[in-house]
Design an enzyme around this catalytic site. Structure first.
Site, PDB file in Angstrom:
ATOM      1  N   LYS A   6       0.693  -1.415   0.038  1.00 57.62           N
ATOM      2  CA  LYS A   6      -0.010   0.217  -0.015  1.00 57.62           C
ATOM      3  C   LYS A   6       0.675   0.699   0.041  1.00 57.62           C
ATOM      4  O   LYS A   6       1.815   1.220   0.467  1.00 57.62           O
ATOM      5  CB  LYS A   6      -0.570  -0.104   1.546  1.00 57.62           C
ATOM      6  N   SER A  38      -9.486   2.078   3.150  1.00 58.91           N
ATOM      7  CA  SER A  38      -8.725   2.423   2.170  1.00 58.91           C
ATOM      8  C   SER A  38      -8.519   2.080   0.969  1.00 58.91           C
ATOM      9  O   SER A  38      -7.375   1.957  -0.073  1.00 58.91           O
ATOM     10  CB  SER A  38      -8.312   3.566   2.927  1.00 58.91           C
ATOM     11  N   SER A  90      -9.855  -1.072   7.051  1.00 59.57           N
ATOM     12  CA  SER A  90      -9.065  -1.136   5.782  1.00 59.57           C
ATOM     13  C   SER A  90      -8.539  -2.263   4.469  1.00 59.57           C
ATOM     14  O   SER A  90      -8.886  -2.016   4.210  1.00 59.57           O
ATOM     15  CB  SER A  90      -8.569   0.578   5.536  1.00 59.57           C
TER      16      SER A  90
HETATM   17  N1  GLN Z   1     -13.586   3.996   6.886  1.00 60.64           N
HETATM   18  C1  GLN Z   1     -13.068   4.058   8.338  1.00 60.64           C
HETATM   19  C2  GLN Z   1     -12.391   5.684   7.647  1.00 60.64           C
HETATM   20  O1  GLN Z   1     -12.535   6.416   6.348  1.00 60.64           O
HETATM   21  C3  GLN Z   1     -10.737   3.315   7.990  1.00 60.64           C
HETATM   22  C4  GLN Z   1     -10.336   3.757   7.023  1.00 60.64           C
HETATM   23  C5  GLN Z   1      -8.990   3.043   7.479  1.00 60.64           C
HETATM   24  O2  GLN Z   1      -8.955   2.077   8.365  1.00 60.64           O
HETATM   25  N2  GLN Z   1      -7.782   3.940   7.030  1.00 60.64           N
HETATM   26  O3  GLN Z   1     -11.440   6.475   8.822  1.00 60.64           O
END
Ligand code: GLN
Length: 477
Positions: free
Chosen positions: A74, A149, A173
């Site tokens: 990532k 994400s 994410s």
């Molecule tokens: N959807 C959550 C957020 O937007 C989690 C994102 C993540 O785990 N990086 O914060």
């Protein structure tokens, strides 16, 4: 059934060269470029690393458990060989001078990073659509979001460009994109994996973890990246464990707790049916299913978005147009350097969160929002502690609906935040959790989330492998 153990065995036995293993991955990345899974490809670095592995093999060396295994990373985890953009214009040209600890460990185990994957900008989102460079495409259902994400890391595996990849999980994410792309994704216990070199979003919640097509591959990859790191003072100094130790242990004697609050209002009927069917199959294989209660689950999303944005607002203050970042060309004064670089460099979702986080930390509202959220975090953690007195693993859907259609997030952002209900609670409590495919034939992807005790990864992988076997999908990949 581990695909990466098989690649490593072939490379170590010189049935294939590390170079050809890496070249195959690079060819598949080129063939699936339209998926937008990768923001950069580390072709030269990867081939050079592979050739070096082949030279060491020729000299009789043992390369390690991931010999010649290509891996996607990532793009919020730093790799010195290229850029780390976090899918943001503000870091568009940022090159890290060092490798993250997880990258050092992968290289030491013989793995080869082949590319950096797309994500929601600074990992803020659940759909990957806030990427400044366009969203990756879900290979399973192209009209649906790939999840976020870490969407690019999930697509990279689902597309078959690599067998495994790394994501980060602050509130879901890893587990949500794994669900949307119908693969396995795992978030370790907070502190299990070093965050050194992971660009911080919300430091008390962030954790790096694996994507794979099988539970076995996820466990094997975690073996390499887990462990104490003096450079991350939140990393745990527990001795190393073999996460593959009980993969064959089966479901007999294991108790799976089903939180009554996770199967109520807001849960899509089709998702519920798939998850219940998966759990019924586990029961037939000897698992005991018990009903448990997580009374404060309903407050998890509100608490999460207060804490995560508060931490983000502090973490992102370092991107000021002076260090790391792209600087506004028009700025004339120092103030303008800060203000214009940030206004131009950050996307709308990131700005929204910085504003929200600054607000919840501001003196008039700190007690009402931030402190309150910390108290909720404490009671959610206690709810889980009580639950684990009654069961070994807690099961929920990973997401309350099937993957939303592309663009829905911009129509109704609150609805998308609410999608995080089952995943964010786990980060608030710091627990390990894994999502595995549970869709019924022909349907849209559904994920079964299994949550373990703190540092209970070995048992979590055991139950997950059992659930995967009864679903008949453990031989994929
Ligand atoms: N959807 C959550 C957020 O937007 C989690 C994102 C993540 O785990 N990086 O914060």
């Amino acid at each position: 059934m581990s695909a990466i153990a098989e690649i490593a065995r072939k490379v170590q036995n010189r049935e294939i060269s590390a170079e050809s293993s890496v070249q195959q991955a690079l060819d598949r990345i080129a063939a699936t470029r339209d998926s937008n899974a990768y923001l950069s490809v580390l072709a030269d670095f990867a081939l050079e690393t592979a050739r070096n592995l082949d030279r060491r093999l020729a000299a009789g060396e043992n390369l390690g458990p991931l010999a010649g295994v290509p891996i996607a990373v990532k793009d919020n985890i730093v790799v010195a060989a290229g850029k780390t953009t976090c899918a943001s214009h503000i870091l568009e040209n940022f090159e890290s001078p060092y490798n993250a600890t997880v990258i050092e460990r992968l290289l030491a185990a013989g793995a080869v990073p082949v590319g950096k994957t797309n994500l929601d900008e600074f990992a803020m989102g659940s759909t990957s659509e806030t990427s400044a460079f366009g969203a990756p495409v879900n290979p399973v259902h192209p009209d649906r979001i790939p999840g976020g994400s870490s969407g690019g890391s999930a697509v990279a595996v689902a597309n078959g460009t690599v067998a495994v990849s790394l994501g980060s999980d602050t509130g879901g994410s890893i587990r949500q994109p794994a669900t949307c792309c119908d693969i396995v994704g795992m978030k370790p216990t907070y502190g299990r994996v070093s965050r050194y070199g992971l660009v911080a979003y919300a430091s008390s919640l962030d954790q790096i973890g694996p994507f794979a097509t099988t539970v076995a591959d996820a466990a094997l990859l975690l073996n390499t990246i887990a462990g104490y790191d003096p450079r991350d003072n939140t990393s745990s100094n527990r001795p190393a464990e073999d996460f593959t130790a009980r993969l064959e242990g089966g479901l007999k004697g294991k108790t799976i707790g089903i939180p009554r609050e996770a199967f109520g209002e807001g849960l899509d009927a089709g998702v519920e049916a798939s998850v219940r069917a998966a759990l019924a199959a586990c029961e037939r294989e000897g698992a005991k299913i018990v009903e448990i209660s997580l009374p404060t689950l309903k407050h998890a999303v509100a608490a999460y978005y207060a804490i995560a944005t508060a931490e983000a607002s502090a973490n992102l203050s370092r991107y000021d147009g002076v260090r790391y970042t792209t600087r506004s060309k028009e700025a004339k004064t120092l103030y303008e350097v800060y203000a214009q670089s940030r206004s131009q460099g950050f996307g709308a979702e990131v700005k929204k969160r910085i504003l929200l986080g600054t607000y919840v930390l501001s003196s008039g509202f700190y007690d009402a929002y931030y402190m309150q959220a910390q108290k909720v975090r404490r009671v959610i953690t206690e709810d889980f502690e009580k639950a684990f007195a009654q069961c070994d693993v807690v099961a929920t859907p990973t997401m309350p609906t099937v993957p939303p259609k592309i663009g829905d997030v911009f129509k109704d952002p609150m609805a998308i935040y609410l999608q995080d209900i089952y995943t964010v609670a786990v980060n608030l409590a710091g627990l390990p959790a894994l999502s595995l495919p549970a869709s019924t034939a022909g349907g849209l992807p559904v994920g079964l989330q299994l949550i373990g005790r703190p540092f209970g990864e070995v048992e979590l992988f055991q139950v997950s492998a059992g659930a995967e076997r009864v679903s008949g999908r453990g031989t994929r990949g």
